[in-house]
Motif scaffolding. Structure first.
Motif, PDB file in Angstrom:
ATOM      1  N   UNK A  41       0.689  -1.718  -0.104  1.00 21.16           N
ATOM      2  CA  UNK A  41      -0.149  -0.144   0.482  1.00 21.16           C
ATOM      3  C   UNK A  41       1.476   1.285   0.232  1.00 21.16           C
ATOM      4  N   UNK A  42       0.581   2.567  -0.393  1.00 25.47           N
ATOM      5  CA  UNK A  42       0.971   4.149  -0.282  1.00 25.47           C
ATOM      6  C   UNK A  42       1.318   4.481   0.437  1.00 25.47           C
ATOM      7  N   UNK A  43       0.103   4.306   1.688  1.00 26.27           N
ATOM      8  CA  UNK A  43      -0.863   5.434   2.621  1.00 26.27           C
ATOM      9  C   UNK A  43      -2.026   4.916   2.852  1.00 26.27           C
ATOM     10  N   UNK A  58      -2.263   2.211  -8.638  1.00 25.70           N
ATOM     11  CA  UNK A  58      -3.139   1.852 -10.047  1.00 25.70           C
ATOM     12  C   UNK A  58      -2.870   2.336 -11.188  1.00 25.70           C
ATOM     13  N   UNK A  59      -3.436   1.518 -12.562  1.00 26.39           N
ATOM     14  CA  UNK A  59      -3.102   1.583 -14.074  1.00 26.39           C
ATOM     15  C   UNK A  59      -3.619   2.368 -14.427  1.00 26.39           C
ATOM     16  N   UNK A  60      -5.097   2.754 -13.569  1.00 27.56           N
ATOM     17  CA  UNK A  60      -6.046   3.609 -14.177  1.00 27.56           C
ATOM     18  C   UNK A  60      -7.538   2.501 -14.054  1.00 27.56           C
ATOM     19  N   UNK A  61      -7.651   1.135 -13.775  1.00 27.02           N
ATOM     20  CA  UNK A  61      -9.143   0.295 -13.458  1.00 27.02           C
ATOM     21  C   UNK A  61      -9.103  -0.119 -12.373  1.00 27.02           C
ATOM     22  N   UNK A  62      -8.412   0.506 -12.077  1.00 24.21           N
ATOM     23  CA  UNK A  62      -8.067  -0.521  -9.608  1.00 24.21           C
ATOM     24  C   UNK A  62      -9.654   0.416  -9.304  1.00 24.21           C
ATOM     25  N   UNK A  63     -10.067  -0.572  -8.737  1.00 26.70           N
ATOM     26  CA  UNK A  63     -11.400  -0.457  -7.822  1.00 26.70           C
ATOM     27  C   UNK A  63     -11.423  -1.387  -6.250  1.00 26.70           C
ATOM     28  N   UNK A  64     -12.468  -1.477  -6.227  1.00 21.68           N
ATOM     29  CA  UNK A  64     -12.724  -2.129  -4.478  1.00 21.68           C
ATOM     30  C   UNK A  64     -12.555  -3.670  -4.994  1.00 21.68           C
ATOM     31  N   UNK A  89      -4.373  -3.622 -15.156  1.00 23.78           N
ATOM     32  CA  UNK A  89      -4.080  -4.056 -16.661  1.00 23.78           C
ATOM     33  C   UNK A  89      -3.532  -2.199 -17.807  1.00 23.78           C
ATOM     34  N   UNK A  90      -4.792  -1.826 -17.066  1.00 18.25           N
ATOM     35  CA  UNK A  90      -4.916   0.449 -18.195  1.00 18.25           C
ATOM     36  C   UNK A  90      -3.830   0.377 -18.301  1.00 18.25           C
ATOM     37  N   UNK A  91      -4.012   1.598 -18.965  1.00 21.53           N
ATOM     38  CA  UNK A  91      -1.998   2.377 -19.080  1.00 21.53           C
ATOM     39  C   UNK A  91      -2.385   3.902 -18.395  1.00 21.53           C
ATOM     40  N   UNK A  92      -3.427   3.667 -17.886  1.00 18.20           N
ATOM     41  CA  UNK A  92      -3.471   5.856 -17.067  1.00 18.20           C
ATOM     42  C   UNK A  92      -1.844   5.456 -16.238  1.00 18.20           C
ATOM     43  N   UNK A  93      -2.010   7.400 -16.303  1.00 17.22           N
ATOM     44  CA  UNK A  93      -0.070   7.206 -15.004  1.00 17.22           C
ATOM     45  C   UNK A  93      -1.214   7.798 -14.112  1.00 17.22           C
ATOM     46  N   UNK A  94      -0.923   6.828 -12.944  1.00 21.57           N
ATOM     47  CA  UNK A  94      -1.890   7.752 -11.475  1.00 21.57           C
ATOM     48  C   UNK A  94      -0.861   7.476 -10.751  1.00 21.57           C
ATOM     49  N   UNK A  95       0.642   8.198 -11.109  1.00 26.43           N
ATOM     50  CA  UNK A  95       1.448   8.497  -9.487  1.00 26.43           C
ATOM     51  C   UNK A  95       1.057   7.968  -8.252  1.00 26.43           C
ATOM     52  N   UNK A  96      -0.129   8.916  -7.660  1.00 27.55           N
ATOM     53  CA  UNK A  96      -0.431   9.084  -6.615  1.00 27.55           C
ATOM     54  C   UNK A  96      -1.248   7.520  -6.379  1.00 27.55           C
ATOM     55  N   UNK A  97      -1.368   6.582  -7.433  1.00 29.14           N
ATOM     56  CA  UNK A  97      -2.451   5.640  -7.496  1.00 29.14           C
ATOM     57  C   UNK A  97      -4.017   6.210  -6.860  1.00 29.14           C
ATOM     58  N   UNK A  98      -4.746   5.433  -6.348  1.00 27.12           N
ATOM     59  CA  UNK A  98      -6.244   5.585  -5.787  1.00 27.12           C
ATOM     60  C   UNK A  98      -6.858   4.949  -4.493  1.00 27.12           C
ATOM     61  N   UNK A  99      -7.662   5.613  -4.166  1.00 25.70           N
ATOM     62  CA  UNK A  99      -7.622   5.927  -2.327  1.00 25.70           C
ATOM     63  C   UNK A  99      -9.419   4.666  -2.829  1.00 25.70           C
ATOM     64  N   UNK A 100      -9.242   3.539  -1.653  1.00 27.39           N
ATOM     65  CA  UNK A 100     -10.207   2.372  -1.398  1.00 27.39           C
ATOM     66  C   UNK A 100     -10.505   2.747   0.026  1.00 27.39           C
ATOM     67  N   UNK A 101     -11.629   2.807  -0.368  1.00 26.60           N
ATOM     68  CA  UNK A 101     -12.376   2.972   1.501  1.00 26.60           C
ATOM     69  C   UNK A 101     -13.435   1.800   2.113  1.00 26.60           C
ATOM     70  N   UNK A 102     -13.031   1.481   2.896  1.00 22.86           N
ATOM     71  CA  UNK A 102     -13.916  -0.028   3.740  1.00 22.86           C
ATOM     72  C   UNK A 102     -14.319   1.159   5.152  1.00 22.86           C
ATOM     73  N   UNK A 103     -15.694   0.278   4.645  1.00 16.33           N
ATOM     74  CA  UNK A 103     -16.409   1.229   6.226  1.00 16.33           C
ATOM     75  C   UNK A 103     -16.132   0.134   6.805  1.00 16.33           C
ATOM     76  N   UNK A 104     -15.977   0.501   7.917  1.00 16.12           N
ATOM     77  CA  UNK A 104     -15.809  -0.276   9.300  1.00 16.12           C
ATOM     78  C   UNK A 104     -17.248  -1.499   9.392  1.00 16.12           C
ATOM     79  N   UNK A 105     -18.059  -1.063   9.082  1.00 17.99           N
ATOM     80  CA  UNK A 105     -18.975  -1.899   8.700  1.00 17.99           C
ATOM     81  C   UNK A 105     -18.802  -3.331   7.965  1.00 17.99           C
ATOM     82  N   UNK A 106     -18.315  -2.455   6.729  1.00 14.46           N
ATOM     83  CA  UNK A 106     -18.048  -3.907   5.982  1.00 14.46           C
ATOM     84  C   UNK A 106     -17.074  -4.267   6.388  1.00 14.46           C
ATOM     85  N   UNK A 107     -16.020  -4.327   6.910  1.00 14.53           N
ATOM     86  CA  UNK A 107     -15.388  -4.925   7.667  1.00 14.53           C
ATOM     87  C   UNK A 107     -15.351  -6.112   8.852  1.00 14.53           C
TER      88      UNK A 107
END
Length: 123
Positions: A41-43, A58-64, A89-107
């Protein structure tokens, strides 16, 4: 600053009350799934007191749905492990990646408990 230091060490103070748990609707949602791999993970941070937000590469298509999350209770803490189950396997330039949230209830986690993100953190 303190939360950032905790994130970098892989520790986060959160809430939880669960045992090993498969997250519904997520392929490979438990640790025994051989196809999943531990994600670097990045953060990571907590928003409010009930949402874990993890930044990943992420290369642009990463999702939860590309991740499986396992929560294991160890004494008074809960270990959270995030594994990627589908490559991006997408090809977008996302140097900071993407943020994925998980609610505590989900966890299966209650606000106020201790949670530790077990994944390695990119340096």
């Amino acid at each position: 600053m303190l939360i950032r230091a905790l994130c970098l060490s892989g520790l986060l103070a959160l809430s939880a009350c669960s045992t090993v748990q498969r997250i519904p609707g997520v392929p490979g949602g438990n640790r025994e799934d051989e196809t999943a791999r531990l994600e670097t993970i990045l953060d990571a941070r907590i928003v409010g007191n009930d949402i874990l937000v993890v930044r990943v590469a992420s290369n642009g298509c990463t999702q939860k749905g590309d991740f499986a999350v396992t929560v294991r209770r160890r004494g008074g803490e809960h270990d959270v492990t995030i594994e990627r189950t589908r490559e991006d396997y997408c090809r977008a330039l996302l140097p900071n990646g993407v943020e994925i949230p998980w609610g505590f209830e989900e966890l299966g986690v209650r606000p106020g408990s201790q949670v530790r993100v077990v994944n390695p953190v990119a340096g």
